[in-house]
Structures are given as C-alpha cells and as structure tokens.
Design a protein around this motif. Sequence first.
Motif, mmCIF file in Angstrom:
data_model
loop_
_atom_site.group_PDB
_atom_site.id
_atom_site.type_symbol
_atom_site.label_atom_id
_atom_site.label_comp_id
_atom_site.label_asym_id
_atom_site.label_seq_id
_atom_site.Cartn_x
_atom_site.Cartn_y
_atom_site.Cartn_z
ATOM 1 N N THR A 114 -2.574 21.797 -29.062
ATOM 2 C CA THR A 114 -2.919 22.805 -30.064
ATOM 3 C C THR A 114 -3.979 22.262 -31.013
ATOM 4 O O THR A 114 -4.965 22.944 -31.309
ATOM 5 C CB THR A 114 -1.663 23.240 -30.842
ATOM 6 O OG1 THR A 114 -0.712 23.778 -29.917
ATOM 7 C CG2 THR A 114 -1.998 24.284 -31.900
ATOM 8 N N CYS A 129 4.031 28.866 -30.460
ATOM 9 C CA CYS A 129 3.290 27.920 -31.287
ATOM 10 C C CYS A 129 2.214 28.734 -31.996
ATOM 11 O O CYS A 129 1.380 29.355 -31.334
ATOM 12 C CB CYS A 129 2.631 26.855 -30.426
ATOM 13 S SG CYS A 129 3.793 26.021 -29.344
ATOM 14 N N LEU A 148 1.387 23.909 -37.947
ATOM 15 C CA LEU A 148 1.828 24.526 -36.707
ATOM 16 C C LEU A 148 3.243 25.054 -36.924
ATOM 17 O O LEU A 148 4.102 24.346 -37.450
ATOM 18 C CB LEU A 148 1.811 23.499 -35.574
ATOM 19 C CG LEU A 148 2.436 23.893 -34.245
ATOM 20 C CD1 LEU A 148 1.662 25.029 -33.603
ATOM 21 C CD2 LEU A 148 2.477 22.697 -33.316
ATOM 22 N N GLY A 193 -3.203 29.696 -24.333
ATOM 23 C CA GLY A 193 -3.186 30.297 -25.657
ATOM 24 C C GLY A 193 -4.394 31.155 -25.927
ATOM 25 O O GLY A 193 -5.184 31.472 -25.045
#
Length: 170
Positions: free
Chosen positions: A143, A75, A55, A105
């Motif tokens: 994530t 990110c 990441l 996202g």
Amino acid sequence: MMSLTSEKHRVELERFGELLTQEAYQVQLAPAAAAVPYDTLLVKIELPENRVWQLELSFLPGLEDELDDVSILQCYVTLSEHTAEENTAGLERLIVKLNAKLPIGGFGLLDNPKVLFFKHNAMLPNDNQVASFPIVHELIPMTGFLIETFSEPLIKMATGDATAEEATTP
C-alpha cells in the motif's frame, strides 16, 4: 455504539495489531463509532521524505453469511479530504488512467464529501492465522509503495495545487 464487526474479526484485528507492533509499526485499534460503525485497526505508514499516511484495516461487515472460507479485509487510506470542485472531472479521468496501471486496489473519489482515497481488499482464509498474517504483512508495504508511486498527481489535483496538465507533466 454497537460495532458491526464480529467478535471473531475484532480478535483478528487485535492479533494483527500485536504482530505489526512487533515489526515496529505504530498501530491503534479504533472501536466502532457513529461515523464508522465497525472496528478499525489504524496503522501508521511512514514513507520517504517524511510522508506519513494512516492505513485503516477493517473487515467488511455483513458478509460472514455469504462467505464460507474467507473474510474480506479492507485496506483504506484517505489521501485528501478537500477536493477542489473545479478539478473533479479531470481528477476522475486521471483516477481511471492510474487505476489501469495498478497491480491491486485503486484510487477513488467519494461524492459527498469529496474525499480522495486509495483502497484495496484482501481475501483472508478463515480459521488459518498462519496464512493470514503474511498476507497482512505484505499489504502494508505494498500500500505504501502504490501510494508513493502513483498518488502525487492525484493529490495535487485534489488540493487545487495543479491542473490535470500540470499534475501529469514531469
């Protein structure tokens, strides 16, 4: 190489790195370079089945004059650096379908080179370190969860291991 990251944001990335290290994340602060002209905090995300992703956390440069009370932290995770050209159209359609299901996202495909990625941005309050770290702290497992849950068919298509039909058939 002169970094596009402001001194304030570089210090914030260092602080995030220190705090994440205390939580057993492996991190590294990568200084700006020719390919990436801003500082990036690299965070190793370990997922089930020994899957590991890197990441990249970085503040979007050049927005300090436009935003008074917040900064935007990007990110970003590269999922595949080699996308089979013959699968590009199907991959792009699948990206649109999957992105509609995501709470934050999105997946994307760079044009040149054809890199499959996942990214999302978070607005962090300026001058409020107490509020910023809990947000960053939650971004990392979120994530990992989104990549683990949604990326497999995309990666199979990107690498040429599956057609659109094969990748989306359980």
